[in-house]
Design an enzyme around this catalytic site. Structure first.
Site, PDB file in Angstrom:
ATOM      1  N   LYS A  13       0.753  -1.494  -0.011  1.00  0.00           N
ATOM      2  CA  LYS A  13      -0.051  -0.491   0.144  1.00  0.00           C
ATOM      3  C   LYS A  13       0.945   1.415   0.215  1.00  0.00           C
ATOM      4  O   LYS A  13       1.035   1.988  -0.617  1.00  0.00           O
ATOM      5  CB  LYS A  13      -1.056  -0.079   1.380  1.00  0.00           C
ATOM      6  CG  LYS A  13      -1.762  -0.767   1.083  1.00  0.00           C
ATOM      7  CD  LYS A  13      -2.967  -0.804   2.489  1.00  0.00           C
ATOM      8  CE  LYS A  13      -2.467  -0.513   4.052  1.00  0.00           C
ATOM      9  NZ  LYS A  13      -1.845  -1.845   4.016  1.00  0.00           N
ATOM     10  N   ARG A  88      -8.975   1.543   9.361  1.00  0.00           N
ATOM     11  CA  ARG A  88      -8.821   0.135   9.892  1.00  0.00           C
ATOM     12  C   ARG A  88      -9.662  -0.917  10.240  1.00  0.00           C
ATOM     13  O   ARG A  88      -9.873  -1.890  10.839  1.00  0.00           O
ATOM     14  CB  ARG A  88      -7.987  -0.337  10.320  1.00  0.00           C
ATOM     15  CG  ARG A  88      -6.182   0.174   9.260  1.00  0.00           C
ATOM     16  CD  ARG A  88      -5.212   0.012  10.862  1.00  0.00           C
ATOM     17  NE  ARG A  88      -4.504  -0.375  10.003  1.00  0.00           N
ATOM     18  CZ  ARG A  88      -3.394   0.079  10.229  1.00  0.00           C
ATOM     19  NH1 ARG A  88      -2.850   0.824   9.050  1.00  0.00           N
ATOM     20  NH2 ARG A  88      -1.751  -0.984   9.471  1.00  0.00           N
ATOM     21  N   ARG A 127      11.810  -5.109   4.199  1.00  0.00           N
ATOM     22  CA  ARG A 127      11.323  -3.853   4.125  1.00  0.00           C
ATOM     23  C   ARG A 127      12.369  -2.883   5.273  1.00  0.00           C
ATOM     24  O   ARG A 127      12.657  -2.564   5.669  1.00  0.00           O
ATOM     25  CB  ARG A 127       9.864  -3.153   4.714  1.00  0.00           C
ATOM     26  CG  ARG A 127       9.877  -1.651   4.578  1.00  0.00           C
ATOM     27  CD  ARG A 127       8.191  -1.661   4.130  1.00  0.00           C
ATOM     28  NE  ARG A 127       7.583  -1.789   5.393  1.00  0.00           N
ATOM     29  CZ  ARG A 127       6.277  -1.764   5.756  1.00  0.00           C
ATOM     30  NH1 ARG A 127       5.812  -1.254   5.182  1.00  0.00           N
ATOM     31  NH2 ARG A 127       5.506  -1.866   6.517  1.00  0.00           N
ATOM     32  N   ARG A 160      12.271  -0.881  10.325  1.00  0.00           N
ATOM     33  CA  ARG A 160      11.161  -0.441  11.305  1.00  0.00           C
ATOM     34  C   ARG A 160      11.182  -1.725  12.386  1.00  0.00           C
ATOM     35  O   ARG A 160      10.487  -3.300  12.387  1.00  0.00           O
ATOM     36  CB  ARG A 160       8.939  -0.397  11.068  1.00  0.00           C
ATOM     37  CG  ARG A 160       9.479   0.924   9.790  1.00  0.00           C
ATOM     38  CD  ARG A 160       7.907   0.838   9.257  1.00  0.00           C
ATOM     39  NE  ARG A 160       6.646  -0.200   9.999  1.00  0.00           N
ATOM     40  CZ  ARG A 160       6.061   0.079   9.089  1.00  0.00           C
ATOM     41  NH1 ARG A 160       5.897   0.712   7.445  1.00  0.00           N
ATOM     42  NH2 ARG A 160       4.971  -0.597   9.737  1.00  0.00           N
ATOM     43  N   ARG A 171       0.728  -8.258  13.287  1.00  0.00           N
ATOM     44  CA  ARG A 171       0.062  -7.448  12.728  1.00  0.00           C
ATOM     45  C   ARG A 171      -1.365  -8.332  11.926  1.00  0.00           C
ATOM     46  O   ARG A 171      -1.814  -7.805  10.969  1.00  0.00           O
ATOM     47  CB  ARG A 171       0.880  -6.756  11.476  1.00  0.00           C
ATOM     48  CG  ARG A 171       1.277  -5.297  12.625  1.00  0.00           C
ATOM     49  CD  ARG A 171       2.448  -5.007  12.620  1.00  0.00           C
ATOM     50  NE  ARG A 171       2.627  -3.854  11.155  1.00  0.00           N
ATOM     51  CZ  ARG A 171       3.215  -4.383  10.301  1.00  0.00           C
ATOM     52  NH1 ARG A 171       4.813  -4.682  10.439  1.00  0.00           N
ATOM     53  NH2 ARG A 171       3.945  -3.583   9.041  1.00  0.00           N
TER      54      ARG A 171
HETATM   55  P1  ADP Z   1       1.317  -1.278   7.711  1.00  0.00           P
HETATM   56  O1  ADP Z   1      -0.197  -1.290   7.177  1.00  0.00           O
HETATM   57  O2  ADP Z   1       2.352  -1.776   7.082  1.00  0.00           O
HETATM   58  O3  ADP Z   1       1.110  -2.232   8.638  1.00  0.00           O
HETATM   59  P2  ADP Z   1       0.967   1.257   8.804  1.00  0.00           P
HETATM   60  O4  ADP Z   1       2.079   1.893   8.618  1.00  0.00           O
HETATM   61  O5  ADP Z   1       0.199   1.567   8.022  1.00  0.00           O
HETATM   62  O6  ADP Z   1       1.781  -0.058   8.856  1.00  0.00           O
HETATM   63  O7  ADP Z   1       0.612   1.081  10.155  1.00  0.00           O
HETATM   64  C1  ADP Z   1       2.125   0.788  11.024  1.00  0.00           C
HETATM   65  C2  ADP Z   1       1.048   1.362  12.379  1.00  0.00           C
HETATM   66  O8  ADP Z   1       0.935   2.083  12.981  1.00  0.00           O
HETATM   67  C3  ADP Z   1      -0.328  -0.089  12.587  1.00  0.00           C
HETATM   68  O9  ADP Z   1       0.814  -1.058  13.584  1.00  0.00           O
HETATM   69  C4  ADP Z   1      -0.992   0.669  13.700  1.00  0.00           C
HETATM   70  O10 ADP Z   1      -0.336   0.680  15.319  1.00  0.00           O
HETATM   71  C5  ADP Z   1      -1.220   2.361  13.538  1.00  0.00           C
HETATM   72  N1  ADP Z   1      -1.644   2.734  12.279  1.00  0.00           N
HETATM   73  C6  ADP Z   1      -1.112   2.878  11.100  1.00  0.00           C
HETATM   74  N2  ADP Z   1      -2.544   3.608  11.129  1.00  0.00           N
HETATM   75  C7  ADP Z   1      -3.930   2.912  11.845  1.00  0.00           C
HETATM   76  C8  ADP Z   1      -5.062   3.178  12.064  1.00  0.00           C
HETATM   77  N3  ADP Z   1      -6.308   3.659  10.772  1.00  0.00           N
HETATM   78  N4  ADP Z   1      -6.148   2.357  13.395  1.00  0.00           N
HETATM   79  C9  ADP Z   1      -5.496   2.675  13.709  1.00  0.00           C
HETATM   80  N5  ADP Z   1      -3.935   2.488  13.926  1.00  0.00           N
HETATM   81  C10 ADP Z   1      -3.164   2.497  13.138  1.00  0.00           C
END
Ligand code: ADP
Ligand code: ZN
Length: 214
Positions: A13, A88, A127, A160, A171
């Protein structure tokens, strides 16, 4: 154009969003990037989010929703936006709907990146992210020109904390439990298109651009 990207962590994404946003001329709004930036600056929001991110859990809905509400009111969002990592949960999706209705806007498309578990694991463990600008690389699929150094800004590349194997598994579980339900939520409203994200990223991008330009 108001677009939402869905898909498990590792589907690509973030990488795709940067390309789409650039081609379509709309801002890329990544809630994960916003939290990482807040954390880098040591703000209370960043420190709060870190507790959840490190465990691979979701940040509470009210915190994320407030942050997005503020972001989408910025002038650059007048042309639309590309949401990456938000919504999410069903609650976040409902709050987003409310915000858009109030602004007289609608979601145009939801693109659902589909990807095998094997690909997801390979993408996440390889990554690397630039500490300074957030640009994304991959040790084998998309290496930087010089190992450990960002092509865009010469910043330091790092892995990360939540891209380590035990957090990755959590996750993915969190995605299946809390986010996968959004696929039906948007499919029922005929907004969703499935995209094959198991192919080279140029092919995935091409599939999406056809829909966005349509
Ligand atoms: P990925 O899609 O690779 O898991 P992101 O960079 O989108 O990673 O998100 C990393 C972390 O940030 C998530 O695991 C969560 O803890 C937090 N996060 C990001 N977006 C949201 C969201 N919309 N709601 C709740 N937590 C979020
Ligand atoms: Zn950089």
């Amino acid at each position: 154009m108001h677009v939402i990207l869905l898909g498990p962590p590792g589907a690509g994404k973030g990488t795709q969003a940067v390309s789409i946003a650039e081609k379509a001329g709309i801002p890329h709004i990544s809630t994960g990037d916003m939290f990482r930036t807040a954390l880098k600056h040591g703000t209370p929001l960043g420190l709060e989010a870190k507790k959840y991110m490190d465990a691979g859990e979701l940040v509470p809905d009210d915190v994320v929703v407030a942050m997005v509400r503020e972001r989408i009111q910025k002038p650059d969002c007048a042309k639309g936006f590309l949401l990456d990592g938000f919504p999410r949960t069903i609650v976040q999706a409902e709050k987003l709907d409310e915000m858009l209705v109030q602004a007289g806007l609608t979601i145009d498309r939801v693109l659902n990146l589909e990807c095998s578990a094997a690909t997801v694991l390979k993408r996440l463990t390889g990554r690397r992210v630039c500490k300074a600008c957030g640009a994304i690389f991959h040790v084998t699929n998309m290496p930087s020109k010089q190992a450990g150094v960002c092509d865009a800004c010469n910043g330091v590349l790092y892995q990360r904390d939540d891209d380590k194997e035990d957090t990755i598994l959590n996750r993915l579980e969190v995605y299946n439990r809390q986010t996968a339900g959004l696929i039906d939520h948007y499919r029922r409203r005929a907004l969703l298109t499935d995209i094959n994200a198991d192919v080279p990223r140029e092919e995935t991008l091409a599939q999406m651009m056809v829909l966005i330009r349509a």
